[in-house]
Design a protein around this motif. Structure first.
Motif, PDB file in Angstrom:
ATOM      1  N   GLY A   5      -2.126  22.017   5.424  1.00  0.00           N
ATOM      2  CA  GLY A   5      -2.078  22.954   6.550  1.00  0.00           C
ATOM      3  C   GLY A   5      -0.708  23.083   7.180  1.00  0.00           C
ATOM      4  N   GLY A   6       0.291  22.353   6.657  1.00  0.00           N
ATOM      5  CA  GLY A   6       1.661  22.522   7.099  1.00  0.00           C
ATOM      6  C   GLY A   6       2.207  21.480   8.055  1.00  0.00           C
ATOM      7  N   ILE A   7       1.414  20.494   8.468  1.00  0.00           N
ATOM      8  CA  ILE A   7       1.886  19.478   9.390  1.00  0.00           C
ATOM      9  C   ILE A   7       2.704  18.435   8.628  1.00  0.00           C
ATOM     10  CG2 ILE A   7       1.204  17.662  11.026  1.00  0.00           C
ATOM     11  CD1 ILE A   7       0.613  20.511  12.019  1.00  0.00           C
ATOM     12  N   ARG A   8       3.881  18.104   9.159  1.00  0.00           N
ATOM     13  CA  ARG A   8       4.745  17.093   8.547  1.00  0.00           C
ATOM     14  C   ARG A   8       4.249  15.719   8.967  1.00  0.00           C
ATOM     15  NH1 ARG A   8      10.671  15.504   9.786  1.00  0.00           N
ATOM     16  NH2 ARG A   8      11.523  15.040   7.740  1.00  0.00           N
ATOM     17  N   ILE A   9       3.966  14.863   7.966  1.00  0.00           N
ATOM     18  CA  ILE A   9       3.412  13.535   8.219  1.00  0.00           C
ATOM     19  C   ILE A   9       4.309  12.479   7.603  1.00  0.00           C
ATOM     20  CG2 ILE A   9       1.461  11.982   7.816  1.00  0.00           C
ATOM     21  CD1 ILE A   9      -0.335  14.452   7.640  1.00  0.00           C
ATOM     22  N   GLU A  10       4.627  11.475   8.412  1.00  0.00           N
ATOM     23  CA  GLU A  10       5.354  10.313   7.938  1.00  0.00           C
ATOM     24  C   GLU A  10       4.353   9.179   7.769  1.00  0.00           C
ATOM     25  OE1 GLU A  10       9.175   7.588   9.252  1.00  0.00           O
ATOM     26  OE2 GLU A  10       8.026   8.602  10.825  1.00  0.00           O
ATOM     27  N   PHE A  11       4.425   8.483   6.649  1.00  0.00           N
ATOM     28  CA  PHE A  11       3.682   7.250   6.449  1.00  0.00           C
ATOM     29  C   PHE A  11       4.716   6.132   6.537  1.00  0.00           C
ATOM     30  CE2 PHE A  11       1.073  10.442   4.326  1.00  0.00           C
ATOM     31  CZ  PHE A  11      -0.144  10.187   4.912  1.00  0.00           C
ATOM     32  N   ILE A  12       4.450   5.143   7.409  1.00  0.00           N
ATOM     33  CA  ILE A  12       5.460   4.126   7.681  1.00  0.00           C
ATOM     34  C   ILE A  12       4.849   2.734   7.694  1.00  0.00           C
ATOM     35  CG2 ILE A  12       5.214   4.511  10.166  1.00  0.00           C
ATOM     36  CD1 ILE A  12       8.266   3.835  10.367  1.00  0.00           C
ATOM     37  N   TRP A  13       5.542   1.812   7.038  1.00  0.00           N
ATOM     38  CA  TRP A  13       5.225   0.397   7.095  1.00  0.00           C
ATOM     39  C   TRP A  13       6.386  -0.307   7.773  1.00  0.00           C
ATOM     40  CZ3 TRP A  13       8.110  -3.606   5.010  1.00  0.00           C
ATOM     41  CH2 TRP A  13       7.569  -4.878   5.202  1.00  0.00           C
ATOM     42  N   VAL A  14       6.063  -1.108   8.780  1.00  0.00           N
ATOM     43  CA  VAL A  14       7.073  -1.886   9.499  1.00  0.00           C
ATOM     44  C   VAL A  14       6.630  -3.337   9.470  1.00  0.00           C
ATOM     45  CG1 VAL A  14       8.251  -2.208  11.706  1.00  0.00           C
ATOM     46  CG2 VAL A  14       7.561   0.083  10.992  1.00  0.00           C
ATOM     47  N   SER A  15       7.542  -4.218   9.083  1.00  0.00           N
ATOM     48  CA  SER A  15       7.196  -5.657   8.995  1.00  0.00           C
ATOM     49  C   SER A  15       6.926  -6.252  10.358  1.00  0.00           C
ATOM     50  CB  SER A  15       8.301  -6.432   8.299  1.00  0.00           C
ATOM     51  OG  SER A  15       9.501  -6.390   9.028  1.00  0.00           O
ATOM     52  N   ASP A  29       0.803  -1.224   0.000  1.00  0.00           N
ATOM     53  CA  ASP A  29       0.000   0.000   0.000  1.00  0.00           C
ATOM     54  C   ASP A  29       0.837   1.276   0.000  1.00  0.00           C
ATOM     55  OD1 ASP A  29      -2.344  -1.488   0.041  1.00  0.00           O
ATOM     56  OD2 ASP A  29      -2.449  -1.485   2.237  1.00  0.00           O
ATOM     57  N   MET A  30       2.143   1.167   0.274  1.00  0.00           N
ATOM     58  CA  MET A  30       2.981   2.371   0.396  1.00  0.00           C
ATOM     59  C   MET A  30       2.989   3.221  -0.875  1.00  0.00           C
ATOM     60  SD  MET A  30       4.368   3.126   3.336  1.00  0.00           S
ATOM     61  CE  MET A  30       5.684   4.224   2.857  1.00  0.00           C
ATOM     62  N   GLN A  31       3.317   2.632  -2.005  1.00  0.00           N
ATOM     63  CA  GLN A  31       3.442   3.411  -3.237  1.00  0.00           C
ATOM     64  C   GLN A  31       2.096   3.971  -3.698  1.00  0.00           C
ATOM     65  OE1 GLN A  31       6.439   4.329  -4.462  1.00  0.00           O
ATOM     66  NE2 GLN A  31       5.332   5.686  -5.853  1.00  0.00           N
ATOM     67  N   PRO A  32       1.017   3.175  -3.731  1.00  0.00           N
ATOM     68  CA  PRO A  32      -0.278   3.753  -4.123  1.00  0.00           C
ATOM     69  C   PRO A  32      -0.733   4.868  -3.170  1.00  0.00           C
ATOM     70  CG  PRO A  32      -0.397   1.362  -4.175  1.00  0.00           C
ATOM     71  CD  PRO A  32       0.924   1.723  -3.563  1.00  0.00           C
ATOM     72  N   LEU A  33      -0.499   4.701  -1.879  1.00  0.00           N
ATOM     73  CA  LEU A  33      -0.841   5.749  -0.922  1.00  0.00           C
ATOM     74  C   LEU A  33      -0.036   7.006  -1.207  1.00  0.00           C
ATOM     75  CD1 LEU A  33      -2.203   6.808   1.688  1.00  0.00           C
ATOM     76  CD2 LEU A  33      -0.252   5.846   2.930  1.00  0.00           C
ATOM     77  N   PHE A  34       1.261   6.852  -1.412  1.00  0.00           N
ATOM     78  CA  PHE A  34       2.107   7.999  -1.704  1.00  0.00           C
ATOM     79  C   PHE A  34       1.637   8.719  -2.966  1.00  0.00           C
ATOM     80  CE2 PHE A  34       5.767   9.867  -3.900  1.00  0.00           C
ATOM     81  CZ  PHE A  34       6.092  10.856  -2.977  1.00  0.00           C
ATOM     82  N   GLU A  35       1.301   7.985  -4.008  1.00  0.00           N
ATOM     83  CA  GLU A  35       0.847   8.602  -5.262  1.00  0.00           C
ATOM     84  C   GLU A  35      -0.441   9.386  -5.046  1.00  0.00           C
ATOM     85  OE1 GLU A  35       0.837   5.442  -8.162  1.00  0.00           O
ATOM     86  OE2 GLU A  35       3.011   5.172  -7.945  1.00  0.00           O
ATOM     87  N   THR A  36      -1.359   8.861  -4.248  1.00  0.00           N
ATOM     88  CA  THR A  36      -2.601   9.571  -3.941  1.00  0.00           C
ATOM     89  C   THR A  36      -2.310  10.837  -3.142  1.00  0.00           C
ATOM     90  OG1 THR A  36      -3.900   7.540  -3.972  1.00  0.00           O
ATOM     91  CG2 THR A  36      -4.815   9.396  -2.730  1.00  0.00           C
ATOM     92  N   VAL A  37      -1.483  10.697  -2.122  1.00  0.00           N
ATOM     93  CA  VAL A  37      -1.180  11.823  -1.236  1.00  0.00           C
ATOM     94  C   VAL A  37      -0.413  12.915  -1.971  1.00  0.00           C
ATOM     95  CG1 VAL A  37       0.212  12.470   0.780  1.00  0.00           C
ATOM     96  CG2 VAL A  37      -1.317  10.508   0.906  1.00  0.00           C
ATOM     97  N   GLN A  38       0.593  12.562  -2.747  1.00  0.00           N
ATOM     98  CA  GLN A  38       1.402  13.587  -3.418  1.00  0.00           C
ATOM     99  C   GLN A  38       0.592  14.373  -4.452  1.00  0.00           C
ATOM    100  OE1 GLN A  38       4.799  12.503  -5.720  1.00  0.00           O
ATOM    101  NE2 GLN A  38       3.688  11.111  -7.056  1.00  0.00           N
ATOM    102  N   ALA A  39      -0.468  13.765  -4.978  1.00  0.00           N
ATOM    103  CA  ALA A  39      -1.310  14.442  -5.962  1.00  0.00           C
ATOM    104  C   ALA A  39      -2.374  15.332  -5.315  1.00  0.00           C
ATOM    105  CB  ALA A  39      -1.995  13.404  -6.865  1.00  0.00           C
ATOM    106  N   TRP A  40      -2.530  15.253  -3.992  1.00  0.00           N
ATOM    107  CA  TRP A  40      -3.548  16.032  -3.303  1.00  0.00           C
ATOM    108  C   TRP A  40      -3.158  17.509  -3.326  1.00  0.00           C
ATOM    109  CZ3 TRP A  40      -8.238  14.548  -2.239  1.00  0.00           C
ATOM    110  CH2 TRP A  40      -9.044  15.364  -1.451  1.00  0.00           C
ATOM    111  N   PRO A  41      -4.096  18.415  -3.626  1.00  0.00           N
ATOM    112  CA  PRO A  41      -3.779  19.850  -3.691  1.00  0.00           C
ATOM    113  C   PRO A  41      -3.176  20.370  -2.378  1.00  0.00           C
ATOM    114  CG  PRO A  41      -5.980  19.421  -4.554  1.00  0.00           C
ATOM    115  CD  PRO A  41      -5.501  18.134  -3.937  1.00  0.00           C
ATOM    116  N   GLY A  42      -2.063  21.061  -2.516  1.00  0.00           N
ATOM    117  CA  GLY A  42      -1.426  21.690  -1.371  1.00  0.00           C
ATOM    118  C   GLY A  42      -0.433  20.823  -0.632  1.00  0.00           C
ATOM    119  N   VAL A  43      -0.318  19.554  -0.998  1.00  0.00           N
ATOM    120  CA  VAL A  43       0.651  18.670  -0.355  1.00  0.00           C
ATOM    121  C   VAL A  43       2.039  18.961  -0.915  1.00  0.00           C
ATOM    122  CG1 VAL A  43       1.454  16.262  -0.212  1.00  0.00           C
ATOM    123  CG2 VAL A  43      -0.939  16.819   0.245  1.00  0.00           C
ATOM    124  N   ARG A  44       3.010  19.004  -0.027  1.00  0.00           N
ATOM    125  CA  ARG A  44       4.411  19.178  -0.416  1.00  0.00           C
ATOM    126  C   ARG A  44       5.168  17.936   0.026  1.00  0.00           C
ATOM    127  NH1 ARG A  44       8.643  21.850   2.424  1.00  0.00           N
ATOM    128  NH2 ARG A  44       7.071  22.628   3.890  1.00  0.00           N
TER     129      ARG A  44
END
Length: 129
Positions: free
Chosen positions: A119-129, A82-97
């Protein structure tokens, strides 16, 4: 005396509606409550509970290297696939850096990426085995 986990995390945000929309419309979280006279919105994904609080106009953005406070929020991704599809969705969201795209964490196998939501909050998305 014992404590257990975090009940909720309160975040001061520059644009309450944009941040709430990011969590609700982009990530699929649920609006749990609103406090219109603050204003604030509370969101959840069933595991995590965030309270989002509107700052005053012109509030100074947080600098993680210069201010004491929240460095980032880490949100667990359940499956590595799910990491890459989630990242692609999130990076395409308006205003995301994007801070950085998915990569191994300290050599892996864990994977993570970092973004700044609208809104400026730094968010990490993390997968851990």
């Amino acid at each position: 005396m014992q404590t257990a986990g975090i009940h909720h995390l309160g975040l001061a945000v520059a644009d309450l509606d944009a941040t709430a929309a990011f969590f609700i419309d982009c990530l699929g979280w649920t609006l749990a409550r609103e406090v219109p006279d603050y204003p604030a919105k509370f969101v959840t994904n069933g595991d995590a509970f965030l309270t989002l609080w509107q700052t005053d106009a012109g509030a100074t953005p947080f600098d993680r290297k210069a201010n004491v406070g929240l460095h980032h929020v880490a949100i667990r991704v359940k499956e590595q696939a799910d990491m890459q599809p989630l990242f692609e969705t999130v990076q395409a969201w308006p205003g995301v850096r994007v801070d950085f795209a998915p990569e191994p964490l300290r050599g892996g196998p864990a994977m993570h990426c970092m973004v700044f939501e609208p809104g400026g909050i730094r968010i990490e998305f993390i997968w851990v085995s």
